[in-house]
Scaffold this active site. Structure first.
Site, mmCIF file in Angstrom:
data_model
loop_
_atom_site.group_PDB
_atom_site.id
_atom_site.type_symbol
_atom_site.label_atom_id
_atom_site.label_comp_id
_atom_site.label_asym_id
_atom_site.label_seq_id
_atom_site.Cartn_x
_atom_site.Cartn_y
_atom_site.Cartn_z
ATOM 1 C CG ASP A 30 -2.068 0.955 1.084
ATOM 2 O OD1 ASP A 30 -3.226 0.476 0.974
ATOM 3 O OD2 ASP A 30 -1.838 2.179 1.080
ATOM 4 C CG ASN A 86 -12.173 -0.724 4.042
ATOM 5 O OD1 ASN A 86 -12.497 -1.105 5.164
ATOM 6 N ND2 ASN A 86 -11.005 -0.134 3.799
ATOM 7 C CD GLN A 93 -14.770 -0.737 -2.296
ATOM 8 O OE1 GLN A 93 -15.883 -1.040 -1.851
ATOM 9 N NE2 GLN A 93 -14.240 -1.326 -3.360
ATOM 10 C CB SER A 94 -10.728 5.229 -1.324
ATOM 11 O OG SER A 94 -9.556 4.447 -1.193
ATOM 12 C CB VAL A 95 -9.320 1.663 -4.932
ATOM 13 C CG1 VAL A 95 -9.055 1.092 -6.326
ATOM 14 C CG2 VAL A 95 -8.315 2.777 -4.619
ATOM 15 C CG HIS A 99 -8.665 -3.308 -2.309
ATOM 16 N ND1 HIS A 99 -9.628 -2.605 -2.995
ATOM 17 C CD2 HIS A 99 -8.404 -2.595 -1.186
ATOM 18 C CE1 HIS A 99 -9.925 -1.503 -2.325
ATOM 19 N NE2 HIS A 99 -9.208 -1.480 -1.213
ATOM 20 C CG HIS A 101 -6.755 -3.003 3.180
ATOM 21 N ND1 HIS A 101 -6.069 -1.824 2.978
ATOM 22 C CD2 HIS A 101 -7.976 -2.818 2.626
ATOM 23 C CE1 HIS A 101 -6.848 -0.961 2.336
ATOM 24 N NE2 HIS A 101 -8.022 -1.538 2.120
HETATM 25 P P1 AMP Z 1 -9.699 1.209 0.277
HETATM 26 O O1 AMP Z 1 -9.781 2.546 0.975
HETATM 27 O O2 AMP Z 1 -10.132 0.038 1.120
HETATM 28 O O3 AMP Z 1 -10.419 1.261 -1.059
HETATM 29 O O4 AMP Z 1 -8.172 0.959 0.011
HETATM 30 C C1 AMP Z 1 -7.494 1.539 -1.060
HETATM 31 C C2 AMP Z 1 -6.044 1.532 -0.704
HETATM 32 O O5 AMP Z 1 -5.292 1.761 -1.869
HETATM 33 C C3 AMP Z 1 -5.636 2.618 0.310
HETATM 34 O O6 AMP Z 1 -5.097 2.007 1.480
HETATM 35 C C4 AMP Z 1 -4.594 3.430 -0.455
HETATM 36 O O7 AMP Z 1 -3.538 3.876 0.369
HETATM 37 C C5 AMP Z 1 -4.125 2.434 -1.494
HETATM 38 N N1 AMP Z 1 -3.554 3.028 -2.692
HETATM 39 C C6 AMP Z 1 -4.010 4.084 -3.404
HETATM 40 N N2 AMP Z 1 -3.231 4.310 -4.467
HETATM 41 C C7 AMP Z 1 -2.255 3.378 -4.445
HETATM 42 C C8 AMP Z 1 -1.137 3.086 -5.276
HETATM 43 N N3 AMP Z 1 -0.860 3.798 -6.380
HETATM 44 N N4 AMP Z 1 -0.332 2.054 -4.934
HETATM 45 C C9 AMP Z 1 -0.573 1.322 -3.818
HETATM 46 N N5 AMP Z 1 -1.630 1.536 -3.007
HETATM 47 C C10 AMP Z 1 -2.454 2.551 -3.301
#
Ligand code: AMP
Length: 113
Positions: A30, A86, A93-95, A99, A101
């Site tokens: 991450d 998430n 969840q942001s992406v 996934h 963690h």
């Molecule tokens: P979530 O908030 O559960 O969707 O997790 C998304 C995760 O992706 C967060 O912990 C971010 O820090 C991580 N993240 C975002 N951009 C990148 C990247 N380019 N490389 C690795 N991790 C990333």
């Protein structure tokens, strides 16, 4: 459908610190680690959220858990690690590419925040 950040990492369009790859998933560190070890395990199939998985994905979901455990062991944390998925923005969840963690290397409280 717009390509997600994680799909771009899978396709090597943007760089990542990759620790594991097989036919079905990729794992990388991450970029904003929340613990000394913070690795994301991402299926190559672009499921946006866990709730988008169906019975057809049961083998894939089990595989993600097995890979996560193997990576935690490889990282030297088989005795204490946490897995987090998430699901949805209100859950953090942001992406929107499923996934898991893997977090390890510090104590974790319960209940989680
Ligand atoms: P979530 O908030 O559960 O969707 O997790 C998304 C995760 O992706 C967060 O912990 C971010 O820090 C991580 N993240 C975002 N951009 C990148 C990247 N380019 N490389 C690795 N991790 C990333």
């Amino acid at each position: 459908m717009t390509e997600t950040l994680f799909k771009k990492i899978i396709d090597r369009k943007i760089p990542a610190d990759i620790v594991y790859e097989d036919d079905d998933c990729l794992a990388f560190r991450d970029i904003h680690p929340q613990a000394p070890v913070h690795i994301l395990v991402v299926p190559k199939k672009p499921l946006p959220k866990l709730v988008d998985a169906t019975d057809a994905d049961s083998t894939l979901l089990g595989h993600l858990l097995l890979v996560a455990g193997n990576i935690a062991r490889q990282e030297g944390h088989e005795d204490a690690f946490r897995l987090v998925i998430n699901n949805g923005a209100d859950a953090g969840q942001s992406v929107f590419h499923l996934h898991c963690h893997i977090l390890a290397g510090r104590p974790f409280g319960w209940p989680p925040g």
